[in-house]
Write a protein that holds these residues in place. Sequence first.
Motif, PDB file in Angstrom:
ATOM      1  N   LEU A 167       0.826  -1.204   0.000  1.00  0.00           N
ATOM      2  CA  LEU A 167       0.000   0.000   0.000  1.00  0.00           C
ATOM      3  C   LEU A 167       0.861   1.255   0.000  1.00  0.00           C
ATOM      4  O   LEU A 167       0.573   2.227  -0.717  1.00  0.00           O
ATOM      5  CB  LEU A 167      -0.926   0.000   1.222  1.00  0.00           C
ATOM      6  N   LEU A 168       1.935   1.242   0.814  1.00  0.00           N
ATOM      7  CA  LEU A 168       2.831   2.399   0.866  1.00  0.00           C
ATOM      8  C   LEU A 168       3.500   2.638  -0.486  1.00  0.00           C
ATOM      9  O   LEU A 168       3.609   3.781  -0.943  1.00  0.00           O
ATOM     10  CB  LEU A 168       3.892   2.183   1.946  1.00  0.00           C
ATOM     11  N   LEU A 169       3.963   1.547  -1.105  1.00  0.00           N
ATOM     12  CA  LEU A 169       4.604   1.677  -2.414  1.00  0.00           C
ATOM     13  C   LEU A 169       3.631   2.226  -3.453  1.00  0.00           C
ATOM     14  O   LEU A 169       3.980   3.068  -4.285  1.00  0.00           O
ATOM     15  CB  LEU A 169       5.158   0.325  -2.866  1.00  0.00           C
ATOM     16  N   GLY A 170       2.385   1.734  -3.398  1.00  0.00           N
ATOM     17  CA  GLY A 170       1.382   2.216  -4.339  1.00  0.00           C
ATOM     18  C   GLY A 170       1.005   3.670  -4.096  1.00  0.00           C
ATOM     19  O   GLY A 170       0.758   4.421  -5.039  1.00  0.00           O
ATOM     20  N   ALA A 171       0.981   4.081  -2.808  1.00  0.00           N
ATOM     21  CA  ALA A 171       0.547   5.440  -2.462  1.00  0.00           C
ATOM     22  C   ALA A 171       1.652   6.470  -2.644  1.00  0.00           C
ATOM     23  O   ALA A 171       1.393   7.601  -3.072  1.00  0.00           O
ATOM     24  CB  ALA A 171       0.047   5.471  -1.017  1.00  0.00           C
ATOM     25  N   THR A 172       2.876   6.102  -2.308  1.00  0.00           N
ATOM     26  CA  THR A 172       3.972   7.075  -2.323  1.00  0.00           C
ATOM     27  C   THR A 172       4.893   6.924  -3.531  1.00  0.00           C
ATOM     28  O   THR A 172       5.549   7.892  -3.929  1.00  0.00           O
ATOM     29  CB  THR A 172       4.829   6.955  -1.046  1.00  0.00           C
ATOM     30  N   GLY A 173       5.012   5.700  -4.054  1.00  0.00           N
ATOM     31  CA  GLY A 173       5.969   5.462  -5.127  1.00  0.00           C
ATOM     32  C   GLY A 173       7.409   5.514  -4.655  1.00  0.00           C
ATOM     33  O   GLY A 173       8.334   5.501  -5.465  1.00  0.00           O
ATOM     34  N   ARG A 174       7.625   5.549  -3.343  1.00  0.00           N
ATOM     35  CA  ARG A 174       8.971   5.655  -2.749  1.00  0.00           C
ATOM     36  C   ARG A 174       9.319   4.367  -2.017  1.00  0.00           C
ATOM     37  O   ARG A 174       8.627   3.979  -1.065  1.00  0.00           O
ATOM     38  CB  ARG A 174       9.052   6.812  -1.750  1.00  0.00           C
ATOM     39  N   VAL A 280       8.860 -11.577 -10.482  1.00  0.00           N
ATOM     40  CA  VAL A 280       7.518 -11.231 -10.955  1.00  0.00           C
ATOM     41  C   VAL A 280       7.535  -9.911 -11.718  1.00  0.00           C
ATOM     42  O   VAL A 280       6.865  -9.770 -12.754  1.00  0.00           O
ATOM     43  CB  VAL A 280       6.527 -11.183  -9.769  1.00  0.00           C
ATOM     44  N   VAL A 281       8.296  -8.923 -11.228  1.00  0.00           N
ATOM     45  CA  VAL A 281       8.412  -7.647 -11.947  1.00  0.00           C
ATOM     46  C   VAL A 281       9.027  -7.860 -13.326  1.00  0.00           C
ATOM     47  O   VAL A 281       8.590  -7.266 -14.326  1.00  0.00           O
ATOM     48  CB  VAL A 281       9.238  -6.635 -11.123  1.00  0.00           C
ATOM     49  N   ASP A 282      10.038  -8.724 -13.410  1.00  0.00           N
ATOM     50  CA  ASP A 282      10.687  -8.989 -14.692  1.00  0.00           C
ATOM     51  C   ASP A 282       9.754  -9.689 -15.682  1.00  0.00           C
ATOM     52  O   ASP A 282      10.027  -9.723 -16.886  1.00  0.00           O
ATOM     53  CB  ASP A 282      11.948  -9.827 -14.493  1.00  0.00           C
ATOM     54  N   MET A 283       8.664 -10.271 -15.175  1.00  0.00           N
ATOM     55  CA  MET A 283       7.663 -10.866 -16.067  1.00  0.00           C
ATOM     56  C   MET A 283       6.696  -9.825 -16.620  1.00  0.00           C
ATOM     57  O   MET A 283       5.820 -10.147 -17.417  1.00  0.00           O
ATOM     58  CB  MET A 283       6.872 -11.948 -15.314  1.00  0.00           C
ATOM     59  N   GLY A 284       6.861  -8.561 -16.156  1.00  0.00           N
ATOM     60  CA  GLY A 284       6.042  -7.483 -16.678  1.00  0.00           C
ATOM     61  C   GLY A 284       4.969  -6.972 -15.744  1.00  0.00           C
ATOM     62  O   GLY A 284       4.175  -6.114 -16.127  1.00  0.00           O
ATOM     63  N   PHE A 285       4.931  -7.456 -14.500  1.00  0.00           N
ATOM     64  CA  PHE A 285       3.919  -7.014 -13.543  1.00  0.00           C
ATOM     65  C   PHE A 285       4.433  -5.837 -12.716  1.00  0.00           C
ATOM     66  O   PHE A 285       5.637  -5.626 -12.579  1.00  0.00           O
ATOM     67  CB  PHE A 285       3.526  -8.172 -12.617  1.00  0.00           C
ATOM     68  N   ALA A 286       3.503  -5.066 -12.139  1.00  0.00           N
ATOM     69  CA  ALA A 286       3.866  -3.916 -11.320  1.00  0.00           C
ATOM     70  C   ALA A 286       4.478  -4.371 -10.001  1.00  0.00           C
ATOM     71  O   ALA A 286       4.246  -5.484  -9.525  1.00  0.00           O
ATOM     72  CB  ALA A 286       2.620  -3.064 -11.047  1.00  0.00           C
ATOM     73  N   ALA A 287       5.277  -3.454  -9.387  1.00  0.00           N
ATOM     74  CA  ALA A 287       5.949  -3.780  -8.126  1.00  0.00           C
ATOM     75  C   ALA A 287       4.950  -4.127  -7.024  1.00  0.00           C
ATOM     76  O   ALA A 287       5.182  -5.030  -6.215  1.00  0.00           O
ATOM     77  CB  ALA A 287       6.830  -2.609  -7.691  1.00  0.00           C
ATOM     78  N   ALA A 288       3.824  -3.410  -6.987  1.00  0.00           N
ATOM     79  CA  ALA A 288       2.807  -3.704  -5.966  1.00  0.00           C
ATOM     80  C   ALA A 288       2.237  -5.107  -6.150  1.00  0.00           C
ATOM     81  O   ALA A 288       1.987  -5.828  -5.180  1.00  0.00           O
ATOM     82  CB  ALA A 288       1.690  -2.668  -6.022  1.00  0.00           C
ATOM     83  N   SER A 289       2.034  -5.521  -7.409  1.00  0.00           N
ATOM     84  CA  SER A 289       1.545  -6.877  -7.682  1.00  0.00           C
ATOM     85  C   SER A 289       2.572  -7.918  -7.288  1.00  0.00           C
ATOM     86  O   SER A 289       2.235  -8.987  -6.768  1.00  0.00           O
ATOM     87  CB  SER A 289       1.205  -7.018  -9.172  1.00  0.00           C
TER      88      SER A 289
END
Length: 437
Positions: A167-174, A280-289
């Motif tokens: 949630l923090l990553l999605g809200a702040t991007g930091r 998972v990110v390298d497969m093309g998904f977002a960091a939050a996912s």
Amino acid sequence: MSELDPRAIIAREPMHFRQIVAIAIATALNALDGFDVLSISFAAPGIAKDWGIDRAALGLVLSMELIGMGIGALILGAMADRIGRRPTILSCLVIMVSGMFLASTAQTVTILSAFRLFTGLGIGGMLAATNAIVAECSNARRRNLAVAIMAGGYPMGAIVGGSIASLLLGATGRWQSVFEFGAVLTACFIPIVLWLVPETIAFLLHKRPAGALAKINRTMVRQGRAPLDVLPPRDEAPQRFSFGQFFAPGIASVTLLLILAYFAHMMTFYFLVKWIPKIVVDMGFAAASAGGVLVWANVGGASGSIVLSLLTQKVGVRPLVIGAMICGAVVVAIFGQGFTTLASLSLIACIGGFFTNGATAGLYAVIAQSFPASLRAGGTGLVIGIGRAGAALGPIAAGLLFAGGASLSLVALLMGCGTLLGGIALSLVRYRENSIA
């Protein structure tokens, strides 16, 4: 041990509410460890993006607090057998607060790695001390259950903390917000430990510091038990601490095989939990996912700890752990075999977490019962300390394999062999449950 010895009373009588509270706090502290260790995993995709580092370098960053945990378990675990479980826990909390806050200020890979190494010192010492506290606060009937539940706190911390981190990553991007949250959360435990966690009676009876009788009686009265008139006779004269004690005849083989089992298993376990977000990110998904997939791995881990905890009331803990290790090796190998959707990745990660963390929970119960009170935190620290080298080696080896062009399927297959080797080593341990003396 006399029937009037407080350790014998604790071992045979039902557990008082205050004993349960101490075990619950130790479990929460292990949950805190779970979040602190995996905070770098949640932050890793953002770090790699901001600083443009490759997989080999990221593997080193992911492993730094694991190296610190090994050093901390060895040094601070031994300190817990000298100065006490409670002051060691408080010292570890201060180290962890400082390290988490400083990590949020890092501007380079080198500085971040140094701060993660420092944080790991506190996490490693904490695990050795809490393992001893749970073993010494539990009665004989519920000891395996209590230690396994304590170990189950680790994935619970990753689940709750990981959900908040996503949630923090999605809200702040930091990515820094993950470490800032961890520092604040860790600081909140210092007054809780000061208020509700006394020094263990087993430690006080062994070391007999100034005021030991008064401290023991205070705990006994709070637990609804009669105070002592005098301290019972010593079981043995206290010895100067030496790592050579763990390699004396009769205990050396147990020590070495437990180290090997823990070392090999940690290689596999930390490959899984450290690399999931980046894979998972390298497969093309977002960091939050990607963080969500790691949360599911820890949902499985928490479930595995609970199931194994309950099974220890009916089945011996060692065969349970060996079975979980074998199953975990198979599932980790399967993890790399072509899963491409979030649902399938989450499912296989959940099953992998179930077996690998269930095995970890059972290992702590075996370790806690393998050493007497005089060596318990130090013995736990020794096994964990050296074993954490395997934990650090897992993400590093995977990073080097990936950087060298190895496919995910090959890396997963090779890394799954670690926990299989651990199961073989554990099967060779001539394990006999010791009393918590």
